[in-house]
Design a protein around this motif. Structure first.
Motif, PDB file in Angstrom:
ATOM      1  N   LEU A  15       0.186  -3.855   0.497  1.00  0.00           N
ATOM      2  CA  LEU A  15       0.029  -4.745   1.572  1.00  0.00           C
ATOM      3  C   LEU A  15       0.721  -4.511   2.804  1.00  0.00           C
ATOM      4  O   LEU A  15       0.254  -4.808   4.219  1.00  0.00           O
ATOM      5  N   ILE A  16       1.906  -3.844   2.822  1.00  0.00           N
ATOM      6  CA  ILE A  16       2.501  -3.165   4.070  1.00  0.00           C
ATOM      7  C   ILE A  16       1.668  -2.380   4.857  1.00  0.00           C
ATOM      8  O   ILE A  16       1.371  -2.470   5.979  1.00  0.00           O
ATOM      9  N   PHE A  17       0.941  -1.417   4.045  1.00  0.00           N
ATOM     10  CA  PHE A  17       0.191  -0.450   4.664  1.00  0.00           C
ATOM     11  C   PHE A  17      -0.909  -0.865   5.422  1.00  0.00           C
ATOM     12  O   PHE A  17      -1.409  -0.808   6.527  1.00  0.00           O
ATOM     13  N   PHE A  18      -1.588  -2.117   4.693  1.00  0.00           N
ATOM     14  CA  PHE A  18      -2.782  -2.824   5.174  1.00  0.00           C
ATOM     15  C   PHE A  18      -2.492  -3.791   6.413  1.00  0.00           C
ATOM     16  O   PHE A  18      -3.235  -3.811   7.261  1.00  0.00           O
ATOM     17  N   LYS A  55       5.747  -2.652  -6.962  1.00  0.00           N
ATOM     18  CA  LYS A  55       6.004  -2.079  -5.951  1.00  0.00           C
ATOM     19  C   LYS A  55       4.838  -1.438  -5.248  1.00  0.00           C
ATOM     20  O   LYS A  55       4.658  -1.353  -3.938  1.00  0.00           O
ATOM     21  N   LYS A  56       3.700  -0.921  -6.107  1.00  0.00           N
ATOM     22  CA  LYS A  56       2.553  -0.648  -5.432  1.00  0.00           C
ATOM     23  C   LYS A  56       1.751  -1.606  -4.659  1.00  0.00           C
ATOM     24  O   LYS A  56       1.179  -1.222  -3.573  1.00  0.00           O
ATOM     25  N   ILE A  57       1.827  -2.876  -5.122  1.00  0.00           N
ATOM     26  CA  ILE A  57       1.199  -3.793  -4.314  1.00  0.00           C
ATOM     27  C   ILE A  57       1.946  -4.303  -3.116  1.00  0.00           C
ATOM     28  O   ILE A  57       1.107  -4.316  -2.167  1.00  0.00           O
TER      29      ILE A  57
END
Length: 95
Positions: free
Chosen positions: A8-11, A2-4
């Protein structure tokens, strides 16, 4: 995992939302007003002029749409009963 996915969504959101620089900006596409209407106006001896209501400034276009929607809503609300209710024959209840 979930962190990955969150990273990815943030970047990807950061990359998508970065503004384009002035050097990369391409010239605007000419619209129908510029390519067709102005051409015929010039052929007939009339130069283009500024519009009567310049809706490109601020929220003037939004104001006009809101005013038109409120006017149409008021008129439809006023005549609602006449259009949809009055004059309809009452149907007997189904058994």
């Amino acid at each position: 995992m979930k962190k990955i996915l969150a990273a990815l969504i943030f970047f990807s959101a950061v990359l998508i939302s970065t503004p384009a620089t002035a050097e990369e900006e391409e010239p605007r596409w000419a619209g129908v007003d510029e390519t067709v209407v102005e051409k015929f106006a010039r052929d007939l001896g009339r130069e283009p002029r500024d519009p009567l209501f310049d809706t490109d400034q601020g929220d003037l276009l939004l104001f006009f749409f809101t005013l038109a929607g409120a006017t149409g809503g008021f008129i439809m609300g006023y005549y609602w009963h006449k259009v949809f209710v009055a004059g309809k024959q009452e149907q007997p209840p189904r058994t």
